[in-house]
Design a protein around this motif. Sequence first.
Motif, PDB file in Angstrom:
ATOM      1  N   GLU A  25       0.771  -0.955  -0.166  1.00 19.54           N
ATOM      2  CA  GLU A  25      -0.248   0.005  -0.189  1.00 19.54           C
ATOM      3  C   GLU A  25       1.096   1.575  -0.358  1.00 19.54           C
ATOM      4  N   GLN A  26       2.320   1.058   0.674  1.00 21.55           N
ATOM      5  CA  GLN A  26       2.454   2.408   0.928  1.00 21.55           C
ATOM      6  C   GLN A  26       3.413   2.223  -0.043  1.00 21.55           C
ATOM      7  N   LYS A  27       3.812   1.466  -0.963  1.00 17.70           N
ATOM      8  CA  LYS A  27       4.762   1.014  -2.171  1.00 17.70           C
ATOM      9  C   LYS A  27       6.453   1.778  -1.579  1.00 17.70           C
ATOM     10  N   GLN A  28       6.699   0.523  -0.837  1.00 17.53           N
ATOM     11  CA  GLN A  28       8.098   0.466   0.030  1.00 17.53           C
ATOM     12  C   GLN A  28       8.501  -0.807  -0.678  1.00 17.53           C
ATOM     13  N   VAL A  29       7.035  -1.897  -1.683  1.00 17.06           N
ATOM     14  CA  VAL A  29       7.334  -3.070  -2.103  1.00 17.06           C
ATOM     15  C   VAL A  29       6.746  -3.200  -3.337  1.00 17.06           C
ATOM     16  N   ASP A  30       7.517  -4.120  -4.236  1.00 16.71           N
ATOM     17  CA  ASP A  30       6.262  -4.118  -5.567  1.00 16.71           C
ATOM     18  C   ASP A  30       6.794  -5.793  -6.334  1.00 16.71           C
ATOM     19  N   PHE A  31       5.845  -5.826  -6.498  1.00 17.54           N
ATOM     20  CA  PHE A  31       6.078  -7.243  -7.994  1.00 17.54           C
ATOM     21  C   PHE A  31       7.551  -6.831  -8.473  1.00 17.54           C
ATOM     22  N   ASN A  32       8.180  -8.343  -9.002  1.00 19.58           N
ATOM     23  CA  ASN A  32       9.183  -7.906  -9.585  1.00 19.58           C
ATOM     24  C   ASN A  32       8.486  -8.436 -11.388  1.00 19.58           C
ATOM     25  N   TYR A  33       9.565  -8.872 -12.375  1.00 23.91           N
ATOM     26  CA  TYR A  33       9.149  -9.331 -13.359  1.00 23.91           C
ATOM     27  C   TYR A  33       8.315 -10.148 -13.792  1.00 23.91           C
ATOM     28  N   THR A  34       7.892 -10.823 -12.576  1.00 25.56           N
ATOM     29  CA  THR A  34       7.317 -12.096 -12.797  1.00 25.56           C
ATOM     30  C   THR A  34       6.079 -12.238 -12.713  1.00 25.56           C
ATOM     31  N   ASN A  35       5.634 -10.276 -11.429  1.00 27.35           N
ATOM     32  CA  ASN A  35       4.064 -10.339 -11.131  1.00 27.35           C
ATOM     33  C   ASN A  35       4.076 -11.235  -9.833  1.00 27.35           C
ATOM     34  N   ARG A  36       4.561 -11.868  -9.187  1.00 26.66           N
ATOM     35  CA  ARG A  36       3.768 -12.816  -7.883  1.00 26.66           C
ATOM     36  C   ARG A  36       4.886 -12.497  -6.750  1.00 26.66           C
ATOM     37  N   LYS A  37       6.139 -12.701  -7.521  1.00 25.91           N
ATOM     38  CA  LYS A  37       7.217 -12.175  -6.124  1.00 25.91           C
ATOM     39  C   LYS A  37       7.783 -10.540  -5.524  1.00 25.91           C
ATOM     40  N   ILE A  38       7.069 -10.640  -4.545  1.00 29.06           N
ATOM     41  CA  ILE A  38       7.503  -9.829  -3.358  1.00 29.06           C
ATOM     42  C   ILE A  38       8.957  -9.929  -3.122  1.00 29.06           C
ATOM     43  N   MET A  39      10.026  -8.737  -3.870  1.00 27.59           N
ATOM     44  CA  MET A  39      11.624  -9.301  -3.322  1.00 27.59           C
ATOM     45  C   MET A  39      11.821  -8.426  -2.067  1.00 27.59           C
ATOM     46  N   PHE A  40      12.381  -9.050  -1.244  1.00 29.94           N
ATOM     47  CA  PHE A  40      13.136  -8.450  -0.013  1.00 29.94           C
ATOM     48  C   PHE A  40      12.648  -7.845   0.874  1.00 29.94           C
ATOM     49  N   ALA A  41      11.314  -8.328   1.121  1.00 21.73           N
ATOM     50  CA  ALA A  41      10.077  -7.060   1.997  1.00 21.73           C
ATOM     51  C   ALA A  41      10.814  -6.469   3.566  1.00 21.73           C
ATOM     52  N   PHE A  42      12.375  -7.874   3.615  1.00 20.05           N
ATOM     53  CA  PHE A  42      12.499  -8.638   4.820  1.00 20.05           C
ATOM     54  C   PHE A  42      13.398  -7.083   5.400  1.00 20.05           C
ATOM     55  N   ARG A  43      14.342  -6.288   4.281  1.00 22.31           N
ATOM     56  CA  ARG A  43      14.978  -4.948   4.312  1.00 22.31           C
ATOM     57  C   ARG A  43      14.103  -3.900   4.843  1.00 22.31           C
ATOM     58  N   GLN A  44      12.268  -4.169   4.766  1.00 21.40           N
ATOM     59  CA  GLN A  44      11.858  -3.067   4.727  1.00 21.40           C
ATOM     60  C   GLN A  44      10.933  -2.519   6.003  1.00 21.40           C
ATOM     61  N   SER A  45      11.105  -4.281   6.634  1.00 22.99           N
ATOM     62  CA  SER A  45      10.040  -3.751   7.535  1.00 22.99           C
ATOM     63  C   SER A  45      11.019  -5.026   9.114  1.00 22.99           C
ATOM     64  N   ALA A  46      11.107  -4.224  10.426  1.00 19.75           N
ATOM     65  CA  ALA A  46      11.276  -5.082  11.282  1.00 19.75           C
ATOM     66  C   ALA A  46      10.382  -6.195  12.165  1.00 19.75           C
ATOM     67  N   ALA A  47       9.574  -6.411  11.837  1.00 19.44           N
ATOM     68  CA  ALA A  47       8.782  -7.795  11.888  1.00 19.44           C
ATOM     69  C   ALA A  47       9.436  -8.731  11.277  1.00 19.44           C
ATOM     70  N   ILE A  48       8.984  -8.559   9.605  1.00 22.84           N
ATOM     71  CA  ILE A  48      10.029  -9.195   8.980  1.00 22.84           C
ATOM     72  C   ILE A  48      10.935  -9.803   9.193  1.00 22.84           C
ATOM     73  N   LYS A  49      12.211  -8.826   9.386  1.00 26.69           N
ATOM     74  CA  LYS A  49      13.446  -9.366   9.243  1.00 26.69           C
ATOM     75  C   LYS A  49      13.739 -10.150  11.096  1.00 26.69           C
ATOM     76  N   GLN A  50      12.570  -9.969  11.990  1.00 29.98           N
ATOM     77  CA  GLN A  50      12.350 -10.741  13.034  1.00 29.98           C
ATOM     78  C   GLN A  50      12.401 -12.095  13.407  1.00 29.98           C
ATOM     79  N   VAL A  51      11.218 -12.197  12.008  1.00 30.97           N
ATOM     80  CA  VAL A  51      11.080 -13.741  11.466  1.00 30.97           C
ATOM     81  C   VAL A  51      11.685 -14.662  10.873  1.00 30.97           C
TER      82      VAL A  51
END
Length: 334
Positions: free
Chosen positions: A123-149
């Motif tokens: 929603e905040q456009k901090q991540v997006d789908f790559n050329y496959t339109n299936r994969k959202i790449m590197f979200a852990f670099r943008q989210s402390a909660a995901i990084k904790q996982v």
Amino acid sequence: MKFFQKYTGLLRTFKAVYVLNNLLHLKQLKHNRPLYKKFGLKKPVYASVSSVDFEKLPPQPGPWLDAPDATFKLQKTQELDTFPAEIKEQILQWPTNGYLILDKFFDHKTVDLVNQEIDLLLEQKQVDFNYTNRKIMFAFRQSAAIKQVVYTPQLLQILNFLMGKKVVPFQTINFLKGSEQKAHSDSIHMTTYPLGYLVAVWIALEDITPQNGPLFYYPGSHQLPYVLNPNFDHGGTAHRIGDNAYAGYEKRVQEVVNENNLEQQIFYAKKGDVFVWHANLLHGGLPILNPQATRKSMVIHYFCQDVVCYHEITQRLALLPEELQHSFSLRDDD
């Protein structure tokens, strides 16, 4: 970097474009200099590199659990007893199977938080789908909660033990839909020298059914020879990547499956279940039977410390953020 994540045209096939991209991101490659020196590879870190370059070097040992006597070594290792009984039993089967299934490893609260974070980042456009339109790449670099996982201590303990080296997260890939990807080994996308020093973790972020394109895999396939550029018709030249290189790779992998009579298994995971697989385990995603169905999941790829990480088909080194450089290579002697 964002350009290569979205772009699918002709420029993507020219090796010179990747070299230029490497020169623009040279700081993210500098950790390879001491590794090149250690292994005896005489190339600049911005140049193309593939398994053909490394096969000319003296042999290097792979992960300890890839050795022929791995099961014997496991049974003699006191550290194995530090794991819960159900995990210990699966680790003992790792040399044979090439995967672990960790039931209910993450609770629903943790999983829900990851899903919420992905929705918010999109929603905040901090991540997006790559050329496959299936994969959202590197979200852990943008989210402390995901990084904790990604840095869950019990998970890292298992991975470090399996690899015999410290693992460092390289990327996360989030899916809202099934990948429908044909059988492949992650080592064609995230190759290492020496081979085998990559491990993948797949987390079910909702229940998986036959309708939403479940993960499939071939037990024991990790023991087969790696399928790399010299092993299939990639159509490449000294200056270009073949237009249909990945299709040629997928064709060769399917031939390997048929030649070895590999038996496909399907992972009907429950929310919070985890699948850990070897760098060379053949796997993919089944077709989506219900187009409206989601299949929320997250893959984490971990490289091991002190190995060279690159992409075999495009022959480019992995770009690492500066904050991770010290984790992959402890010193730079240049």
